[in-house]
Design a protein around this motif. Structure first.
Motif, PDB file in Angstrom:
ATOM      1  N   TRP A 148      29.189  10.291  97.987  1.00  0.00           N
ATOM      2  CA  TRP A 148      28.927   9.221  97.027  1.00  0.00           C
ATOM      3  C   TRP A 148      28.527   9.872  95.697  1.00  0.00           C
ATOM      4  O   TRP A 148      27.734  10.818  95.671  1.00  0.00           O
ATOM      5  N   PHE A 149      29.101   9.321  94.631  1.00  0.00           N
ATOM      6  CA  PHE A 149      28.797   9.769  93.278  1.00  0.00           C
ATOM      7  C   PHE A 149      28.488   8.546  92.429  1.00  0.00           C
ATOM      8  O   PHE A 149      28.841   7.419  92.787  1.00  0.00           O
ATOM      9  N   ARG A 150      27.866   8.775  91.288  1.00  0.00           N
ATOM     10  CA  ARG A 150      27.628   7.667  90.362  1.00  0.00           C
ATOM     11  C   ARG A 150      27.846   8.146  88.934  1.00  0.00           C
ATOM     12  O   ARG A 150      27.718   9.335  88.640  1.00  0.00           O
ATOM     13  N   GLN A 151      28.165   7.195  88.080  1.00  0.00           N
ATOM     14  CA  GLN A 151      28.447   7.557  86.695  1.00  0.00           C
ATOM     15  C   GLN A 151      28.001   6.467  85.749  1.00  0.00           C
ATOM     16  O   GLN A 151      28.243   5.280  85.981  1.00  0.00           O
ATOM     17  N   VAL A 152      27.379   6.902  84.692  1.00  0.00           N
ATOM     18  CA  VAL A 152      26.983   6.040  83.576  1.00  0.00           C
ATOM     19  C   VAL A 152      27.894   6.382  82.410  1.00  0.00           C
ATOM     20  O   VAL A 152      28.187   7.579  82.195  1.00  0.00           O
ATOM     21  N   PRO A 153      28.371   5.402  81.660  1.00  0.00           N
ATOM     22  CA  PRO A 153      29.258   5.709  80.519  1.00  0.00           C
ATOM     23  C   PRO A 153      28.651   6.758  79.597  1.00  0.00           C
ATOM     24  O   PRO A 153      27.469   6.682  79.241  1.00  0.00           O
ATOM     25  N   GLY A 154      29.482   7.740  79.242  1.00  0.00           N
ATOM     26  CA  GLY A 154      29.039   8.776  78.333  1.00  0.00           C
ATOM     27  C   GLY A 154      28.339   9.942  79.002  1.00  0.00           C
ATOM     28  O   GLY A 154      27.957  10.902  78.329  1.00  0.00           O
ATOM     29  N   ARG A 155      28.183   9.864  80.314  1.00  0.00           N
ATOM     30  CA  ARG A 155      27.518  10.942  81.039  1.00  0.00           C
ATOM     31  C   ARG A 155      28.418  11.456  82.153  1.00  0.00           C
ATOM     32  O   ARG A 155      29.338  10.773  82.597  1.00  0.00           O
ATOM     33  N   GLU A 156      28.136  12.646  82.621  1.00  0.00           N
ATOM     34  CA  GLU A 156      28.920  13.238  83.699  1.00  0.00           C
ATOM     35  C   GLU A 156      28.649  12.500  85.012  1.00  0.00           C
ATOM     36  O   GLU A 156      27.572  11.953  85.226  1.00  0.00           O
ATOM     37  N   ASP A 176      18.796   4.095  88.229  1.00  0.00           N
ATOM     38  CA  ASP A 176      19.851   4.131  89.247  1.00  0.00           C
ATOM     39  C   ASP A 176      21.067   3.303  88.834  1.00  0.00           C
ATOM     40  O   ASP A 176      22.097   3.314  89.530  1.00  0.00           O
ATOM     41  N   THR A 177      20.951   2.578  87.738  1.00  0.00           N
ATOM     42  CA  THR A 177      22.067   1.775  87.249  1.00  0.00           C
ATOM     43  C   THR A 177      23.267   2.659  86.933  1.00  0.00           C
ATOM     44  O   THR A 177      23.152   3.632  86.175  1.00  0.00           O
ATOM     45  N   ALA A 178      24.419   2.335  87.532  1.00  0.00           N
ATOM     46  CA  ALA A 178      25.623   3.146  87.366  1.00  0.00           C
ATOM     47  C   ALA A 178      26.767   2.498  88.141  1.00  0.00           C
ATOM     48  O   ALA A 178      26.551   1.543  88.903  1.00  0.00           O
ATOM     49  N   VAL A 179      27.944   3.041  87.950  1.00  0.00           N
ATOM     50  CA  VAL A 179      29.073   2.734  88.825  1.00  0.00           C
ATOM     51  C   VAL A 179      29.060   3.746  89.959  1.00  0.00           C
ATOM     52  O   VAL A 179      29.077   4.958  89.711  1.00  0.00           O
ATOM     53  N   TYR A 180      29.033   3.253  91.168  1.00  0.00           N
ATOM     54  CA  TYR A 180      28.957   4.106  92.353  1.00  0.00           C
ATOM     55  C   TYR A 180      30.342   4.196  93.005  1.00  0.00           C
ATOM     56  O   TYR A 180      30.968   3.159  93.265  1.00  0.00           O
ATOM     57  N   SER A 181      30.749   5.424  93.282  1.00  0.00           N
ATOM     58  CA  SER A 181      32.066   5.656  93.886  1.00  0.00           C
ATOM     59  C   SER A 181      31.916   6.511  95.137  1.00  0.00           C
ATOM     60  O   SER A 181      31.090   7.431  95.166  1.00  0.00           O
ATOM     61  N   CYS A 182      32.755   6.200  96.112  1.00  0.00           N
ATOM     62  CA  CYS A 182      32.812   7.084  97.265  1.00  0.00           C
ATOM     63  C   CYS A 182      34.019   8.005  97.122  1.00  0.00           C
ATOM     64  O   CYS A 182      34.958   7.711  96.370  1.00  0.00           O
ATOM     65  N   ALA A 183      33.967   9.112  97.834  1.00  0.00           N
ATOM     66  CA  ALA A 183      35.015  10.107  97.739  1.00  0.00           C
ATOM     67  C   ALA A 183      35.177  10.815  99.074  1.00  0.00           C
ATOM     68  O   ALA A 183      34.219  10.916  99.845  1.00  0.00           O
ATOM     69  N   GLN A 240      37.565   3.162  93.449  1.00  0.00           N
ATOM     70  CA  GLN A 240      37.470   2.661  92.070  1.00  0.00           C
ATOM     71  C   GLN A 240      36.031   2.491  91.611  1.00  0.00           C
ATOM     72  O   GLN A 240      35.762   2.461  90.411  1.00  0.00           O
ATOM     73  N   GLY A 241      35.140   2.337  92.549  1.00  0.00           N
ATOM     74  CA  GLY A 241      33.742   2.209  92.186  1.00  0.00           C
ATOM     75  C   GLY A 241      33.237   0.782  92.207  1.00  0.00           C
ATOM     76  O   GLY A 241      34.008  -0.177  92.103  1.00  0.00           O
ATOM     77  N   THR A 242      31.926   0.644  92.333  1.00  0.00           N
ATOM     78  CA  THR A 242      31.273  -0.658  92.296  1.00  0.00           C
ATOM     79  C   THR A 242      30.014  -0.542  91.432  1.00  0.00           C
ATOM     80  O   THR A 242      29.287   0.449  91.501  1.00  0.00           O
ATOM     81  N   GLN A 243      29.792  -1.549  90.603  1.00  0.00           N
ATOM     82  CA  GLN A 243      28.691  -1.505  89.647  1.00  0.00           C
ATOM     83  C   GLN A 243      27.376  -1.873  90.328  1.00  0.00           C
ATOM     84  O   GLN A 243      27.290  -2.892  91.041  1.00  0.00           O
ATOM     85  N   VAL A 244      26.372  -1.069  90.076  1.00  0.00           N
ATOM     86  CA  VAL A 244      25.009  -1.364  90.510  1.00  0.00           C
ATOM     87  C   VAL A 244      24.134  -1.422  89.264  1.00  0.00           C
ATOM     88  O   VAL A 244      24.121  -0.474  88.465  1.00  0.00           O
ATOM     89  N   THR A 245      23.452  -2.530  89.087  1.00  0.00           N
ATOM     90  CA  THR A 245      22.567  -2.701  87.943  1.00  0.00           C
ATOM     91  C   THR A 245      21.165  -3.020  88.442  1.00  0.00           C
ATOM     92  O   THR A 245      20.988  -3.979  89.209  1.00  0.00           O
ATOM     93  N   VAL A 246      20.205  -2.235  87.999  1.00  0.00           N
ATOM     94  CA  VAL A 246      18.817  -2.414  88.418  1.00  0.00           C
ATOM     95  C   VAL A 246      18.014  -2.845  87.196  1.00  0.00           C
ATOM     96  O   VAL A 246      17.932  -2.100  86.211  1.00  0.00           O
TER      97      VAL A 246
END
Length: 126
Positions: free
Chosen positions: A36-44, A90-97, A118-124
């Protein structure tokens, strides 16, 4: 080839919990290490955690250790990410791989994972 579809994302208050699911197609799911990975726009993209093909071993990123738990059900071709004590960061798009080298050690290296959802959005919210 395997296709991955995440679900379970949404909006939750700080301190709450969510469980994400990642459903995989195909008959070879039980051969893959899953991450599992997560990504915030503009960040790795950030490593969250991984689980071995058998489900016996897990490995977590420092920022989620003790709060998140990865599990899998090979009979259902599904891997889960249980997230507790959620924080606004923890807010990010979470993707499995999927890493098809299920015999290898778990890794946080993105390039080891050949297949991505494709990912799923998690907003805290705070």
């Amino acid at each position: 080839q395997v296709q991955l579809v995440e679900s379970g994302g949404g909006l939750v208050q700080a301190g709450g919990s969510l469980r994400l699911s990642c459903a995989a197609s195909g008959r070879t799911f039980h051969y893959y290490n899953m991450g599992w990975f997560r990504q915030v726009p503009g960040r790795e993209r950030e490593f969250v955690g991984a689980i071995s093909s058998s489900g016996v071993s897990t490995y977590y990123g420092d920022s989620v250790k003790g709060r998140f738990t990865i599990s899998r059900d090979n009979a259902k071709n599904t891997v889960y990410l249980q997230m507790n004590s959620l924080k606004p960061e923890d807010t990010a798009v979470y993707s499995c791989a999927a890493d098809p080298r299920g015999w290898s050690a778990l890794t946080k290296l993105r390039e080891a994972y050949d297949y991505w959802g494709q990912g799923t959005q998690v907003t805290v919210s705070s």
